[in-house]
Scaffold this active site. Sequence first.
Site, short mmCIF file in Angstrom:
data_model
loop_
_atom_site.label_atom_id
_atom_site.label_comp_id
_atom_site.label_asym_id
_atom_site.label_seq_id
_atom_site.Cartn_x
_atom_site.Cartn_y
_atom_site.Cartn_z
N SER A 135 0.87 -1.16 0.00
CA SER A 135 0.00 0.00 0.00
C SER A 135 0.92 1.22 0.00
O SER A 135 1.73 1.37 0.91
CB SER A 135 -0.86 -0.05 1.26
OG SER A 135 -1.61 1.13 1.40
N LYS A 161 -0.88 -0.92 -4.52
CA LYS A 161 -2.13 -0.19 -4.22
C LYS A 161 -1.76 1.26 -3.96
O LYS A 161 -0.88 1.55 -3.15
CB LYS A 161 -2.78 -0.85 -3.01
CG LYS A 161 -3.68 0.01 -2.15
CD LYS A 161 -4.39 -0.84 -1.11
CE LYS A 161 -4.59 -0.08 0.19
NZ LYS A 161 -5.20 -0.91 1.24
N LYS A 163 -2.84 4.91 -2.61
CA LYS A 163 -3.81 5.67 -1.84
C LYS A 163 -4.23 6.86 -2.70
O LYS A 163 -3.38 7.49 -3.36
CB LYS A 163 -3.17 6.17 -0.53
CG LYS A 163 -2.93 5.04 0.45
CD LYS A 163 -4.25 4.51 1.00
CE LYS A 163 -4.02 3.55 2.16
NZ LYS A 163 -5.29 3.06 2.72
N ASP A 188 -7.01 2.89 -3.23
CA ASP A 188 -7.78 2.90 -1.98
C ASP A 188 -8.13 4.34 -1.63
O ASP A 188 -7.25 5.17 -1.36
CB ASP A 188 -6.94 2.27 -0.85
CG ASP A 188 -7.74 2.10 0.45
OD1 ASP A 188 -8.90 2.52 0.50
OD2 ASP A 188 -7.17 1.53 1.40
N GLU A 213 -10.83 0.46 -3.71
CA GLU A 213 -11.17 0.13 -2.33
C GLU A 213 -11.92 1.29 -1.67
O GLU A 213 -11.47 2.44 -1.72
CB GLU A 213 -9.86 -0.17 -1.58
CG GLU A 213 -10.04 -0.83 -0.24
CD GLU A 213 -8.68 -1.18 0.38
OE1 GLU A 213 -7.68 -1.30 -0.35
OE2 GLU A 213 -8.62 -1.29 1.62
N ASP A 238 -13.58 -2.25 2.57
CA ASP A 238 -12.69 -2.37 3.73
C ASP A 238 -13.49 -1.88 4.94
O ASP A 238 -14.14 -2.68 5.64
CB ASP A 238 -11.42 -1.53 3.47
CG ASP A 238 -10.48 -1.43 4.66
OD1 ASP A 238 -10.81 -1.92 5.75
OD2 ASP A 238 -9.39 -0.84 4.51
N LYS A 262 -9.59 -7.28 7.68
CA LYS A 262 -8.61 -6.79 8.66
C LYS A 262 -8.99 -7.35 10.01
O LYS A 262 -10.14 -7.19 10.45
CB LYS A 262 -8.61 -5.26 8.71
CG LYS A 262 -7.91 -4.60 7.54
CD LYS A 262 -7.90 -3.10 7.68
CE LYS A 262 -7.18 -2.46 6.51
NZ LYS A 262 -7.50 -1.02 6.40
N GLY A 290 -3.75 -4.27 6.02
CA GLY A 290 -2.78 -3.95 7.06
C GLY A 290 -3.12 -2.62 7.72
O GLY A 290 -3.89 -1.83 7.17
O1 OSB Z 1 -7.21 1.49 4.39
O2 OSB Z 1 -5.85 -0.11 4.20
C1 OSB Z 1 -6.16 0.97 4.70
C2 OSB Z 1 -3.26 2.10 6.94
C3 OSB Z 1 -3.94 2.78 7.91
C4 OSB Z 1 -5.30 2.92 7.80
C5 OSB Z 1 -5.99 2.35 6.74
C6 OSB Z 1 -5.31 1.64 5.77
C7 OSB Z 1 -3.92 1.54 5.86
C8 OSB Z 1 -3.10 0.86 4.86
C9 OSB Z 1 -1.79 0.33 5.36
O3 OSB Z 1 -3.36 0.82 3.68
C10 OSB Z 1 -1.40 -0.96 4.78
C11 OSB Z 1 -0.22 -1.56 5.51
O4 OSB Z 1 -0.24 -1.70 6.75
O5 OSB Z 1 0.73 -1.91 4.81
MG MG Z 2 -8.32 0.36 2.94
#
Ligand code: OSB
Ligand code: MG
Length: 385
Positions: A135, A161, A163, A188, A213, A238, A262, A290
Amino acid sequence: MKIDGIVLREIRMPLVRPFETSFGRTTDRRILLVEVQSEGVTGWGECTAGEHASFSEESTDTAWLILANELVPALLRAELDSSGSCPKALSHVRGNRMAKAALENAVWDMESQQLDIPLAEMLGGVRKKIVCGVSVGIQPSVEQLLDIVEAELAAGYQRIKLKCKPGVDVDLFEAVRKRWPDILLSCDANASYRLKDEVHLRDFDRFKLLMIEQPLWHDDFYFHSLLQRQLKTSICLDESIRNRRDALAAIAMESCRIINIKLGRVGGFSEAIRVHNVTAERGVPVWCGGMLETGIGRSHNIALSSLENFSLPGDVSASKRYWEEDIIEPAVEVSPKGEITVPQIAGRGFEVKRDRVEKLTVRSERFHARNQAHSQVLAPAKARA
Ligand code: OSB
Ligand code: MG
């Protein structure tokens, strides 16, 4: 199952680089760890709540409060016959799933050591290796983003992925797709778009993303189902998926075609397995998300990802992407093919570096089983500052 004592502690750890999403930027983590002690064995759990109640309603502080005042005393009073009976023992508390997960997962961790079997096996996992994606947070410039994507692909990661949020989206996809037309790419939005963005979101279809996402509200199914009808690209939920019933609702309403599981968001291993099973029965692929975990949460994510229906690359990646030095040994490593080997030894498969954890601790509180007297131990003022 006899629990002798439970320790809550908060550790502070700086990330190797800031992580930015549509809802904010994280540079230093405040992480709540749970230790469950039973007959000489220690199980560890990690709370995935963030420093602020932005991703979910929980934060490090609310989780501490609910654990100390409600969940830990309830668990110490309960007669547990196995880890799977934790949710029932905690069911009088509504919500607070990340707090519950930290406690329940520590019990699973402990029981797998007592049974002398790998945690993955205890959960019903079958995969010997898990496939990894990354991510990538929002970057200051597209150039910097491309450098990171290049490095992650070179390291072997099988899915990227990105953001995104309104105003920071198609430019990124365009630049990445121009250079890597065929990689598995997803995005995402962390709930940052609205229905008025529908035409704009339809335009994402030209980038052949594996999924988008959580484009809309964090608690929504209905409007996602309307949006999914308008998109070629699969929606992955998610934030919206809190439990098995949510997964069933989302699948029945066709709000998404992929689900991110998660551990913290669904309240722990028991519910994660239930979500996994119901998606498997209905042919909906899942992957493990994660939450910027230390090695403790990361090792639990690896064990969960070994279940059969985790067929898409997850956000479980190497320790060094987040930490200068992790709190487990060995650190989580990803092979040049982008895979993590699921440990085949008893328990979570990684030792906790207790000395390091102690050094990072800024507060801790110990709860004993019999009379529930507990002691509060504060770290030296220097560590707290
Ligand atoms: O939406 O997946 C998410 C981290 C904090 C809050 C939300 C998200 C995330 C990540 C981190 O995408 C993914 C990782 O821990 O590698
Ligand atoms: Mg997410």
